[in-house]
Design a protein around this motif. Structure first.
Motif, PDB file in Angstrom:
ATOM      1  N   ARG A  48      20.870  58.422  67.273  1.00 29.02           N
ATOM      2  CA  ARG A  48      19.737  57.443  67.493  1.00 29.02           C
ATOM      3  C   ARG A  48      18.301  57.861  66.911  1.00 29.02           C
ATOM      4  O   ARG A  48      17.694  57.005  66.517  1.00 29.02           O
ATOM      5  N   VAL A  51      18.166  58.301  63.077  1.00 29.76           N
ATOM      6  CA  VAL A  51      18.058  57.061  62.405  1.00 29.76           C
ATOM      7  C   VAL A  51      16.852  56.336  62.433  1.00 29.76           C
ATOM      8  O   VAL A  51      16.654  55.384  61.911  1.00 29.76           O
ATOM      9  N   GLY A  52      16.052  56.620  63.709  1.00 26.75           N
ATOM     10  CA  GLY A  52      14.926  55.992  64.194  1.00 26.75           C
ATOM     11  C   GLY A  52      14.945  54.842  64.965  1.00 26.75           C
ATOM     12  O   GLY A  52      14.200  53.940  64.726  1.00 26.75           O
ATOM     13  N   MET A  53      16.046  54.915  65.818  1.00 28.84           N
ATOM     14  CA  MET A  53      16.186  53.888  67.112  1.00 28.84           C
ATOM     15  C   MET A  53      15.505  54.428  68.283  1.00 28.84           C
ATOM     16  O   MET A  53      15.756  53.594  69.314  1.00 28.84           O
ATOM     17  N   ASP A  54      15.280  55.613  68.373  1.00 26.79           N
ATOM     18  CA  ASP A  54      14.635  56.121  69.569  1.00 26.79           C
ATOM     19  C   ASP A  54      13.818  57.518  69.096  1.00 26.79           C
ATOM     20  O   ASP A  54      13.996  57.796  67.841  1.00 26.79           O
ATOM     21  N   GLN A  55      13.096  57.923  69.968  1.00 24.69           N
ATOM     22  CA  GLN A  55      12.354  59.150  69.616  1.00 24.69           C
ATOM     23  C   GLN A  55      12.489  60.193  70.597  1.00 24.69           C
ATOM     24  O   GLN A  55      12.472  60.174  71.741  1.00 24.69           O
ATOM     25  N   HIS A  72      10.096  53.854  62.482  1.00 24.45           N
ATOM     26  CA  HIS A  72      11.262  53.099  62.944  1.00 24.45           C
ATOM     27  C   HIS A  72      12.163  53.027  61.951  1.00 24.45           C
ATOM     28  O   HIS A  72      11.897  53.203  60.681  1.00 24.45           O
ATOM     29  N   ALA A  73      13.512  52.871  62.418  1.00 21.17           N
ATOM     30  CA  ALA A  73      14.648  52.794  61.551  1.00 21.17           C
ATOM     31  C   ALA A  73      14.495  52.031  60.221  1.00 21.17           C
ATOM     32  O   ALA A  73      14.824  52.434  59.171  1.00 21.17           O
ATOM     33  N   MET A  80      22.532  54.222  58.275  1.00 18.85           N
ATOM     34  CA  MET A  80      23.749  54.954  59.440  1.00 18.85           C
ATOM     35  C   MET A  80      24.914  53.693  59.081  1.00 18.85           C
ATOM     36  O   MET A  80      24.846  52.693  58.972  1.00 18.85           O
ATOM     37  N   PHE A  82      27.693  52.279  61.308  1.00 16.80           N
ATOM     38  CA  PHE A  82      27.736  52.152  62.828  1.00 16.80           C
ATOM     39  C   PHE A  82      29.276  52.504  63.193  1.00 16.80           C
ATOM     40  O   PHE A  82      30.261  52.264  62.477  1.00 16.80           O
TER      41      PHE A  82
ATOM     42  N   ASP B 214      18.079  49.134  60.538  1.00 18.22           N
ATOM     43  CA  ASP B 214      18.342  50.310  59.737  1.00 18.22           C
ATOM     44  C   ASP B 214      18.388  50.043  58.174  1.00 18.22           C
ATOM     45  O   ASP B 214      18.028  50.841  57.310  1.00 18.22           O
TER      46      ASP B 214
ATOM     47  N   LEU C   3       7.535  53.478  65.637  1.00 14.58           N
ATOM     48  CA  LEU C   3       8.544  53.371  66.869  1.00 14.58           C
ATOM     49  C   LEU C   3       7.721  52.755  67.941  1.00 14.58           C
ATOM     50  O   LEU C   3       7.976  52.054  68.775  1.00 14.58           O
TER      51      LEU C   3
END
Lengths: 350, 313, 276
Positions: A48, A51-55, A72-73, A80, A82, B214, C3
């Protein structure tokens, strides 16, 4: 050559819980790298962030040398496939594949041409273009999801164990297909899975994750033959493990039974306390034959593995696994002698 | 002939296989029906209720609409007089207002409800309490709630009275006009839009949103390309429910609107009660029923009930 | 777009959504509060702010035999509707969600039709139907009219519950040797219980507050909403806010009481589960 993706001391906390601890990893252009770990090892958290859904809490993720932690993703040139595939159920196969192009406002005609190309590349007939997602089988959906990701034309393609829901045979086929596509497109693939088998088949390199820590990174052969510790050795497949203590003369004493073993000459870890031997390295010894290490026991179970047979031998109340090509002369209930050459065993850190 | 009879017998017995061995006495009829067809048997009571309480009255209304004006029997020769009467007089005004206000209510509620439905299903930490607070008004007679608005907005009402007491200003009274009717309808029908919409939003798989991000989609693109289309069944149900109920509403216009407009359901009521002209009321009702039925059936035919209410996929 | 800024935007959006929900709640409850305020006025007419607060209209309402009769009618109708609709809906929901059969798709849609139908028109149609059949309207016919609208709703509520549980539970029970009756009583009914509970709650409250069906079908047995409406259109009657406030209190009490009860039940279930 500089790595395409680099993880530098990536650390992730959820409150007080350390999900990932100082992960370092370099991935090179065109590589197929698989990150393997049992469930709960932190691999989902890791992907995550990739791919840029968390840091990360601390540490850096570098894409071609540039820090991308906070990007960000939807702003990253990676994408990705899934686990659930996340195909849009309200869109046809063709519209799913075209989605990333539509987002970039690519004209309809060239979108369609690209989708057709991808269908062909993934061995799907052109008629699939108008099919609904619900009309596709599991394997077909995998291909559509891959086609959609390829249409994005990512610098790195991530996979969050998308094959896990498929049956064994289809999975085997798709693993090889995936590898072939990676070869032909020359793209960097980063794959996440809990299945070491899957990792062995496809990867150039494997990174093993255990409770948030990167235990070992290497080629499949390296990891199989030279695991860094007992966990990796066990993770790679069934293995016999004896806890031992090193005596001053270099021999090993079993801490449970007091039996003495001859140590392997090449030792990865001098302080190792786990003597590990793969079942296929152990032999049933005929009367009179001798080996570096010999144990006596009773054969208690046998399982056919197709081309090979696995036996359970009870030695001092402990079960030792032995795997042979073909079948043994002994039957269940017989007293047997088993043995292995000292150098086929590994002395590892527990 | 004999052969034909034999084949008929075998065909019949294969259609109705005997589940019990011949020497065992057959179970009672109800048990056998239950074993063969539990579905229709269980649905029977509800279907009978709907037949007697819904379908039959509607058929009666439609039948009455073809009777001569001001008659109370169904034995007259059918006539189109009532429909001629409807189309040659000014009922189209009431119809027009009803349709327009129902449509405006629907659009207004689409906008008002989306953020709440979205928050309710996706981001609020304690959605249950909010849900209860939003449900509660459903259980309070709509007349009481509309009356509450009258008390709030009238001269020397709660708002005006407060303004006078605190700031010594007189507020204009926003009652008894058309906008307040629209407001009242939106107020009454909010839950009917909100909850189906929330149901629709809850059906959007999280992974589909993430996948869209994404693949490079912006927030707006995700909303347009993924969220709204995937929540559409819920949105459609909410819209239809709101539209249909608003179309047949009376109280909002009566209590808040004064006599500024007359809704079509009010006209129907008047024809049935004061005017004692059942066939005319029936003709108006039939037109309303046709309009409603056309939309409802068109939508219901497309919905996948199983997916909406339970087992996804 | 980073983000962090996305998270910031998410947080801001969540705050905006909360704010919006708050505004809507104010709108939903402002008139209800106004009814409460008016109910405590001392005067025969409504002028705010009033000089003196009093509960004289509550006394008037509670001591009026006439109003007691309306309350009784409302309770009678709502009680009867609750019991009958739950029984019908349990069967209807099993047919809706549990057993596959040929006409099910049509049945599922037909069932929804009364919900998607203007209630005033339905009430008038049922009134015509009753008079054509020669039945004098009364509380029983009001129950019948309410059922036409409420049974589908309760059926839907219980159906959602049925969709939520695994049908193999019943099969497993049969497989373990349970009889049909045992399976229904020991497996199906306990699993349905939460659905039945909320279905009954909805049935009672919807019937309790209903006006457009009652007004045409209850005949001489007026219910509370009907009486309040007849007073509302006739000018200001100070008993109306008091009685309205009482009905609101009943609804709040039932809804939140039921919620507390279900929470308590869930916690108890969870505790029992942990013990094992």
């Amino acid at each position: 050559m500089a790595p395409i993706l680099e993880l530098v001391d990536v650390h992730k906390m959820f409150g007080d819980f350390v999900a990932l601890e100082r992960i370092n990893l370099e991935i090179h252009d065109g590589e197929f790298v698989t990150i393997v770990g049992p469930s709960g090892s932190g691999k989902t958290t890791l992907i995550r962030m990739l791919v840029g859904m968390d840091q990360p809490t601390t540490g850096n993720i570098l894409l071609r040398g540039e820090r991308i932690n906070e990007i960000h993703a939807n702003q990253r040139p990676t994408c990705m496939v899934f686990q659930s595939l996340a195909l849009f159920p309200h869109r046809s196969v063709g519209e799913n594949i075209e989605f990333p192009l539509k987002i970039r406002a690519v004209p309809k005609a060239s979108r369609r041409a690209r989708a057709m190309e991808l269908l062909k590349q993934l061995h799907l007939p052109e008629s699939f273009y108008h099919k609904g997602i619900h009309q596709c089988s599991g394997g077909e959906r995998q291909r559509v999801a891959l086609a959609r990701a390829l249409a994005f034309d990512p610098e790195i393609l991530f996979f969050d164990e998308p094959l896990s829901a498929l049956d064994y045979r289809l999975r085997k086929t798709l693993e090889k297909e995936l590898k072939a596509i990676q070869r032909s497109t020359g793209k960097t693939f980063v794959y996440i899975t809990h299945s070491i088998e899957e990792a062995m088949v496809m990867s150039d390199r494997i990174a093993i994750l255990r409770s948030g820590r990167m235990v070992q990174v290497g080629t499949p052969d390296e990891i199989y033959h030279r695991p860094r510790d007992a966990f990796v050795a066990q993770f790679m497949g069934e293995i016999n493990r004896f806890s031992v203590q090193k005596a001053s003369d270099g021999t090993l004493t079993d801490t449970d039974t007091g039996v003495r073993y001859q140590a392997p000459t090449r030792v990865a870890d001098a302080d190792g306390t786990a003597l590990m031997i793969r079942p296929e390295q152990i032999r049933l010894l005929p009367e009179g034959e001798h080996m570096d290490n010999v144990l006596s026991g009773v054969l208690t179970q046998s399982y056919s593995l197709g081309s090979r047979t696995q036996y359970q031998v009870s030695v001092d109340g402990r079960t030792v696994l032995v795997e042979l090509l073909g079948r043994a002369n002994a039957g269940v209930g017989d007293a047997v002698r088993i043995g292995w050459p000292a150098d086929s065993a590994m002395l590892l850190k527990a | 002939m004999r052969a034909w009879l034999l084949s008929l017998r075998s065909r019949l017995s294969s259609m109705f296989p005997d589940p019990v061995a011949p020497d065992v006495s057959p179970p009672p009829l109800a048990t056998r029906l239950w074993q063969r067809a539990p579905g229709p048997l269980l649905a029977m009571p509800v279907l009978v209720l709907l037949l007697v309480g819904f379908l039959a009255p509607l058929i009666l209304v439609v039948t009455y609409s073809f009777m001569p004006p001001h008659t109370f029997s169904l034995t007259q020769a059918p006539t189109l007089d009532n429909y001629r009467n409807v189309f040659s007089s000014t009922y189209y005004v009431s119809f027009g207002w009803s349709v327009l206000l129902a449509a405006l209510t629907t659009v207004l509620l689409l906008l008002v409800s989306w953020p709440i439905a979205y928050g309710l299903t996706r981001s609020f930490s304690k959605p249950m309490v909010l849900t209860l607070l939003l449900v509660l008004p459903l259980f309070i007679s709509e007349n009481v709630r509309l009356f509450g608005w009258v008390l709030t907005l009238s001269n020397h009402g709660v708002l005006d009275g407060t303004a006078r007491a605190l700031f010594d200003v007189e507020l204009p009274m926003p009652l008894y006009n058309i906008p307040i009717v629209l407001f009242g309808m939106a107020f009454i029908f909010l839950p009917f839009m909100l909850f189906p919409m929330a149901l629709g939003i809850s059906m959007i798989p999280e992974s589909c949103r993430e996948a869209a991000y994404d693949l490079g989609a912006t927030r707006l693109q995700v909303l347009r390309e993924v969220e709204i289309p995937l929540a559409m069944p819920g949105i459609a149900i909410g819209s239809l429910l709101t539209f249909v109920l608003a179309l047949g509403s009376i109280s909002e216009a009566k209590l808040l609107g004064g006599q500024s407009i007359i809704m079509i359901a009010h006209e129907i009521e008047t024809a049935f009660t004061y005017a004692q002209n059942w066939p005319l009321g029936a003709a108006l009702a039939t037109l309303l029923i046709l309009l409603t039925a056309a939309m409802v059936i068109a939508l219901l035919a497309r919905l996948d009930m199983e997916r909406l209410l339970g087992r996804g996929r | 777009m980073s983000l962090q800024s996305i998270n910031r935007a998410e947080r801001r959006n969540r705050r905006l959504m909360k704010l919006w929900a708050g505004v809507i709640l104010v709108f939903l409850y402002l008139p209800i509060i106004a009814v409460f305020i008016a109910s405590f006025s001392n005067l025969r007419f409504f002028v705010f702010p009033f000089q003196e607060w009093s509960i004289r209209w509550y006394r008037a309402v509670l001591s009026s035999l006439e109003i007691q009769q309306y309350l009784q009618n409302s309770l009678l109708v709502a009680g009867a509707v609750t019991i009958i609709s739950v029984i019908l809906a349990v069967f209807g929901a099993l047919a809706f969600a549990r057993y596959p059969w040929r006409g099910r798709g049509v049945y599922q849609r037909v069932l929804l039709l009364p919900i998607f139908f203007p209630q005033a028109v339905l009430g008038l149609a049922i009134l015509m139907w009753l008079s054509w059949l020669g039945i004098t309207p009364g509380w029983k016919t009001a129950v019948f009219a309410h059922l036409v609208w409420i049974v589908p709703i309760v059926t839907l509520i219980i159906s959602i519950r049925i969709y939520g549980f695994d049908p193999s539970l019943e099969e497993a029970a049969y497989d373990l040797g349970a009889s049909r009756r045992q399976v229904f009583l020991d497996v199906t009914l306990p699993l349905l219980w939460p659905g039945i509970f909320s279905g009954a709650l909805f049935a009672f409250l919807l019937s309790w507050g209903n006006f457009p069906l009652s007004v045409y079908t209850s005949g001489v047995d007026q219910t509370v909403p009907e009486w309040m409406y007849s007073r509302m259109v006739a000018g200001y009657t100070p008993q109306v806010p008091a009685l309205g406030a009482l009905t609101v209190i009943v609804a709040i009490f039932l809804l939140f009481g039921a919620y507390a009860l279900s929470r308590w039940w869930q916690r108890r279930q969870a505790r029992n589960g942990n013990d094992q």
